[in-house]
Motif scaffolding. Structure first.
Motif: not given
Ligand SMILES: C[S@@+](CC[C@H](N)C(=O)[O-])C[C@H]1O[C@@H](n2cnc3c(N)ncnc32)[C@H](O)[C@@H]1O
Length: 380
Positions: A5-9, A55-62, A152-155
């Protein structure tokens, strides 16, 4: 469910390129770097690994879907069409949060209600139930509607990535761990050289410096939302944890000094460093930054002095900037990296920076002023 899937940081503004580089080093091809977020393709392994190492990203979302809408009906239909049931089982909770920016649908609250309704209707239809109990695993749904484009993303992260877990106590105005890590990564500090943070507060910069140079994964001692997901593969994740433990550079010696005028800050720094597992590398003691002295010929000062907005008044900060220049300039071969939101910092400090970089500490626009001692070599 598809394995990829696409992952958004999401990132703080100004840290996007650093997160791209971190992902690249982890072995992922970044698809897009935009204001405040970086997108790449991956699988659950990539989700676990990026949560563990960024180290620098805030979260990882699908990312589940992206589409253009202009009306509430279009929003409902498009959200309904997404395969929510591939993630969310019939007992699971799916709180929704997000924001709308520059869009026809301009109410965060109304959009949130509509998205929640569409997901609930879709799951209700799929599982043939009228009331979803939402008593199971929590899948936090996040959305953005920017220029009419809905994402739309899932944390998968849970508590934001900047919360590493070591800082249970902080003094006033602590710096986000993600920014402290970014400052160290931007700097040309070499681990064989000394590093000083003369305004250490709760010790975030010294601790992040030690963790970075020892290659301690920032997520090693915390938990993530994905660990409770039905899709969670404990074996794959345990291998990532073991690999992270094995990757720590145990033979590195570091010379890091953390000082602050406030003795309570020193106490907190010591406790936080202990929790982070780096206390043996950080020499913390009370000292006034205006009297900074060292017998080392070169090294780096990486620091975040009072801004004037939150800790002390503006005039006091101006005097302080002027005074620290006097002590810093006695160290001509040292480099210094100073983060502040003070607009006239360079004027008050008395020297123009060799480079400056804009970084947002939440909503607060700051600048990282970079002064080079020994000219940095091209190769980092
Ligand atoms: C913005 S805070 C630093 C926050 C720190 N980076 C952290 O993450 O917690 C500034 C710090 O400067 C300290 N400070 C103020 N004046 C000082 C001085 N003259 N010498 C040393 N420290 C000082 C304050 O006690 C405060 O802890």
């Amino acid at each position: 469910m598809s394995n990829r899937f696409e992952i958004v940081v999401p990132t703080l503004f100004g840290l996007e390129s650093l997160v791209s580089k971190e992902l690249y080093r982890l072995g992922y091809d970044v698809k897009k770097t935009e204001d405040g977020k970086v997108t790449f393709d991956g699988d659950f392994d990539a989700v676990y690994r990026s949560n563990m190492w960024l180290r620098c990203g805030e979260r990882v979302l699908i990312k589940l879907g992206e589409f253009k809408v202009q009306t509430a009906d279009e929003l409902y239909d498009n959200v309904y069409a997404l395969p929510w049931e591939e993630f969310i089982s019939k007992e699971d909770a799916f709180p929704v949060k997000g924001r709308t920016i520059r869009s026809k649908l301009n109410s965060d609250r109304n959009s949130q209600i509509m998205i929640k309704k569409a997901i609930a209707d879709k799951l209700g239809h799929t599982y043939s139930i009228v009331r979803l109990p939402e008593t199971g695993v929590t899948y936090q749904v996040q959305f953005t509607i920017i220029n009419d484009i809905v994402t739309l993303m899932i944390d998968t992260t849970g508590v934001a990535l900047h919360k590493r877990g070591y800082r249970t106590q902080a003094n006033l105005a602590p710096l986000r761990e993600t920014i402290a890590a970014a400052m160290v990564m931007i700097s040309y500090w070499k681990f064989e050289e000394p590093l000083i943070d003369p305004f250490c507060g709760s010790g975030t910069i010294p601790i992040e410096s030690a963790m970075f140079k020892r290659n301690i994964a920032p997520g090693l001692t915390r938990h993530f939302a994905f660990e409770s997901f039905h899709q969670f593969d404990g074996k794959v994740y345990n291998d990532i944890v073991t690999e992270a433990k094995d990757s720590i550079h145990r033979d590195v010696t570091l010379d890091i000094t953390a000082t602050d005028i406030d003795p309570y800050a020193i106490e907190i720094t010591k406790e936080n460093a202990k929790r982070a597992g780096v206390s043996e590398f950080i020499n913390a003691y009370k000292s006034d930054a205006r009297k900074l002295v060292t017998d080392k010929t070169c090294g780096s000062i990486i620091t975040n002095p009072p801004y004037g907005e939150r800790l002390s008044d503006l005039e006091e900060s101006k005097r302080l900037y002027h005074d620290i220049y006097k002590s810093f300039s006695k160290l001509p071969k040292w480099s210094y990296y100073i983060l502040t939101s003070h607009e006239d910092f360079e004027k008050e400090f008395g020297r123009s920076a060799d480079r400056r970089r804009k970084i947002y500490n939440g909503m607060l626009r700051c600048w990282l002023y970079q002064y080079y001692g020994n000219k940095p070599s091209k190769k980092k």
